[in-house]
Design an enzyme around this catalytic site. Structure first.
Site, mmCIF file in Angstrom:
data_model
loop_
_atom_site.group_PDB
_atom_site.id
_atom_site.type_symbol
_atom_site.label_atom_id
_atom_site.label_comp_id
_atom_site.label_asym_id
_atom_site.label_seq_id
_atom_site.Cartn_x
_atom_site.Cartn_y
_atom_site.Cartn_z
ATOM 1 N N THR A 128 32.528 95.715 21.193
ATOM 2 C CA THR A 128 33.765 96.606 21.167
ATOM 3 C C THR A 128 33.738 97.910 21.914
ATOM 4 O OG1 THR A 128 34.297 98.326 19.428
ATOM 5 C CG2 THR A 128 32.145 97.447 19.125
ATOM 6 N N ASP A 129 34.734 98.407 21.986
ATOM 7 C CA ASP A 129 34.985 99.593 22.879
ATOM 8 C C ASP A 129 34.049 100.880 22.258
ATOM 9 O OD1 ASP A 129 36.646 100.233 21.029
ATOM 10 O OD2 ASP A 129 38.273 100.622 21.921
ATOM 11 N N GLU A 130 33.635 100.761 20.960
ATOM 12 C CA GLU A 130 32.977 101.735 20.243
ATOM 13 C C GLU A 130 31.543 102.072 21.012
ATOM 14 O OE1 GLU A 130 33.604 102.083 16.181
ATOM 15 O OE2 GLU A 130 35.688 101.023 16.423
ATOM 16 N N TYR A 152 27.761 101.761 12.875
ATOM 17 C CA TYR A 152 28.114 100.370 13.223
ATOM 18 C C TYR A 152 28.268 100.243 14.980
ATOM 19 C CZ TYR A 152 32.179 97.531 14.997
ATOM 20 O OH TYR A 152 32.885 96.375 15.674
ATOM 21 N N LYS A 156 26.352 97.438 17.189
ATOM 22 C CA LYS A 156 26.793 96.835 18.330
ATOM 23 C C LYS A 156 26.266 96.953 19.657
ATOM 24 C CE LYS A 156 30.061 94.288 17.763
ATOM 25 N NZ LYS A 156 30.017 92.629 17.319
#
Ligand code: NAD
Ligand code: TYD
Length: 341
Positions: A128-130, A152, A156
């Site tokens: 993810t971009d997160e 989260y 990741k």
């Protein structure tokens, strides 16, 4: 790559990916391996089971269970793992981070071990971009420093680092894609677009966190699936590829678009207490994936509109979820106090 194990394939993006891949590649077999948490639903794959019987099968299992993972890989002669399985919702990671660390970090390790043990052709990690953290200016490239800020995102990120460690240490043939916010059919109505669309259909308040000026790149789920497919076929081993539209919109713009698509009044918007540590902006540089020949087919606005229409036309899918005790309990915990203030 003819025999895929798609972990987390009963969830939102995974189920769209399975349908897309089986439709596109007539010689592909897919095993969906999924624990069926609150987010995983057999209903998401009902049509797949019918349309592709013989090339598709399902095993219920946890990616943290090494013996079960090994057995599934061997039984179905798997040559590729594509890992979508994860705990995925930032707000839930603020309530109970433990399951995120368990699945997103330890579970990733278990799958990597299986890929190594059985000499698989490819291990692909859906990220993810997160992991880049909030990006106030500019765009994140794959080489940027990782600065995750929520439990989260931190989980990741840890999963990604473990994947890269298996590449560096043993040249396990890995690839990683980092997607922006996905929208589309079968997304659990805890994420913002399906939550707002279904609330608006029922004339319920749309709880916008804080000032609503946070920015996200909402991409259509099938554009993301095409990006993953592209990396599986043309991506270089050990490499990371960002996947997104390359544009962003503010949450308030997205909210107004949801309401306009449904013909509902803006008086349904309610600004509520902000999310803790809320990332202000994500923005991806997607030129590396574009260089492989991929292009996003939908803008953010087109992706949101198309998604909202799907929710308007598929009440039979989301009403049972929203009327269930589990969902109501989550909603009360997450929004009860916020909406009463
Ligand atoms: P989702 O929450 O809809 O689905 C997750 C799936 O994983 C569910 O089917 C669930 O049952 C399964 N699962 C959870 N824990 C498991 C375990 N221990 N063992 C086996 N299965 C398990 O998620 P999604 O939105 O489809 O996201 C899929 C992947 O894409 C995730 O890795 C997520 O981090 C990533 N991602 C999501 C987005 C997004 O906007 N939704 C954006 C970028 C990346
Ligand atoms: P979300 O769909 O949870 O995705 P992520 O946090 O992983 O980007 O949220 C998208 C944006 O919408 C994010 O800025 C938080 C915001 N949001 C709200 O304003 N209200 C809500 O009820 C939710 C769930 C999210």
């Amino acid at each position: 790559m003819r025999r895929l194990m798609v972990t987390g394939g009963a969830g939102f993006i995974g189920s769209n990916f399975v349908r897309y891949m089986l439709g596109k590649y007539p010689d592909t077999f897919i095993l969906v391996y999924d624990k069926l948490t609150y987010a995983g639903r057999m209903e998401n794959l009902e049509d797949v089971a019918e349309a592709f019987a013989g090339r598709y099968t399902f095993v219920q299992g946890d990616i943290c269970n090494m013996a079960a993972v090994d057995s599934a890989v061997q039984t179905y002669a798997i040559d590729t793992i594509v890992n979508f399985a994860a705990e995925t919702h930032v707000d839930r990671s603020l309530m109970e981070p433990g399951s995120f660390i368990q699945t997103d970090v330890y579970g990733t390790f278990v799958l990597l071990e299986a890929a190594k043990k059985f000499n698989l052709e490819r291990y692909h990690q859906i990220s993810t971009d997160e992991v880049y953290g909030q990006v106030l200016t500019g765009r994140s490239t794959e080489k940027d420093q990782l600065e995750p800020r929520s439990p989260y995102a931190a989980s990741k990120t840890s999963g990604d680092l473990m994947v890269l460690a298996y590449w560096e240490s043993w040249k396990l043939p890995v690839t990683i894609t980092r997607g922006s916010n996905n929208v589309g059919p079968y997304q659990y109505p805890e994420k913002v677009v399906p939550l707002f669309a279904t609330n608006a259909i029922d004339n319920q308040a749309l709880p916008v966190y804080g000032d609503g000026l946070q920015m996200r790149d909402y991409q259509y789920v099938l554009d993301h699936c095409e990006g993953i497919d592209m990396v599986l076929h043309r991506g270089a081993l050990g490499q990371i590829y960002n996947v997104g539209t390359g544009e962003e919109m503010t949450n308030i713009e997205m909210t107004k678009l949801v309401l306009a698509t449904l013909g509902k009044p803006e008086s349904l918007i309610k600004h509520v207490e902000d999310r803790a540590g809320h990332d202000r902006r994500y923005a991806l540089d997607v030129s590396k994936l574009r260089a492989l020949g991929w292009e996003s087919r939908h803008s953010c606005a087109q992706a949101v509109e198309k998604t909202v229409r799907w929710y308007a036309e598929n009440e039979h899918w989301w009403r049972p979820i929203k009327s269930g005790a589990l969902y109501k309990e989550y909603y009360a915990q997450q929004y009860g106090k916020r909406l009463s203030e």
